[in-house]
Write a protein that holds these residues in place. Structure first.
Motif, PDB file in Angstrom:
ATOM      1  N   PRO A   1       0.810  -1.226   0.000  1.00 28.37           N
ATOM      2  CA  PRO A   1       0.000   0.000   0.000  1.00 28.37           C
ATOM      3  C   PRO A   1       0.845   1.280   0.000  1.00 28.37           C
TER       4      PRO A   1
ATOM      5  N   GLU B   1      -1.944   3.570  -1.763  1.00 29.57           N
ATOM      6  CA  GLU B   1      -3.318   3.177  -1.423  1.00 29.57           C
ATOM      7  C   GLU B   1      -3.358   2.692   0.014  1.00 29.57           C
ATOM      8  N   SER B   2      -4.567   2.581   0.549  1.00 28.22           N
ATOM      9  CA  SER B   2      -4.709   2.089   1.912  1.00 28.22           C
ATOM     10  C   SER B   2      -4.539   0.573   1.950  1.00 28.22           C
TER      11      SER B   2
ATOM     12  N   HIS C   1      -7.808  -1.087   0.933  1.00 23.63           N
ATOM     13  CA  HIS C   1      -8.048  -1.122  -0.512  1.00 23.63           C
ATOM     14  C   HIS C   1      -7.246  -2.245  -1.171  1.00 23.63           C
ATOM     15  N   VAL C   2      -5.976  -2.335  -0.838  1.00 22.29           N
ATOM     16  CA  VAL C   2      -5.120  -3.378  -1.402  1.00 22.29           C
ATOM     17  C   VAL C   2      -5.653  -4.753  -1.023  1.00 22.29           C
TER      18      VAL C   2
ATOM     19  N   ARG D   1      -8.742  -5.593  -0.394  1.00 26.39           N
ATOM     20  CA  ARG D   1      -9.959  -5.852  -1.174  1.00 26.39           C
ATOM     21  C   ARG D   1      -9.629  -6.226  -2.610  1.00 26.39           C
ATOM     22  N   VAL D   2      -8.679  -5.527  -3.199  1.00 24.19           N
ATOM     23  CA  VAL D   2      -8.284  -5.829  -4.574  1.00 24.19           C
ATOM     24  C   VAL D   2      -7.702  -7.241  -4.658  1.00 24.19           C
TER      25      VAL D   2
END
Length: 56
Positions: A15, A20-21, A24-25, A27-28
């Motif tokens: 991240p 990115e948070s 977020h990472v 979730r991706v």
């Protein structure tokens, strides 16, 4: 994006590296296998071959 650890990065470093948070990472990375399965299931759909040629 390479799988975590494949280039020496930890899941905490990814991240920061891409701006990115961690959430977020996470979730991706969690959604990626399902998205790949969907794309492979649709490979007979019109336009699939044209899109896959761009990966080379």
């Amino acid at each position: 994006m390479s799988p975590p650890g494949s280039d020496g990065c930890t899941t905490s470093e990814i991240p920061a590296r891409i701006g990115e948070s961690r959430m977020h990472v996470s979730r991706v990375l969690s959604a990626t296998p399902a998205r790949l399965r969907e794309r492979l299931a649709d490979r007979d759909a019109p336009g699939w071959a044209e899109e896959s040629e761009e990966c080379d």
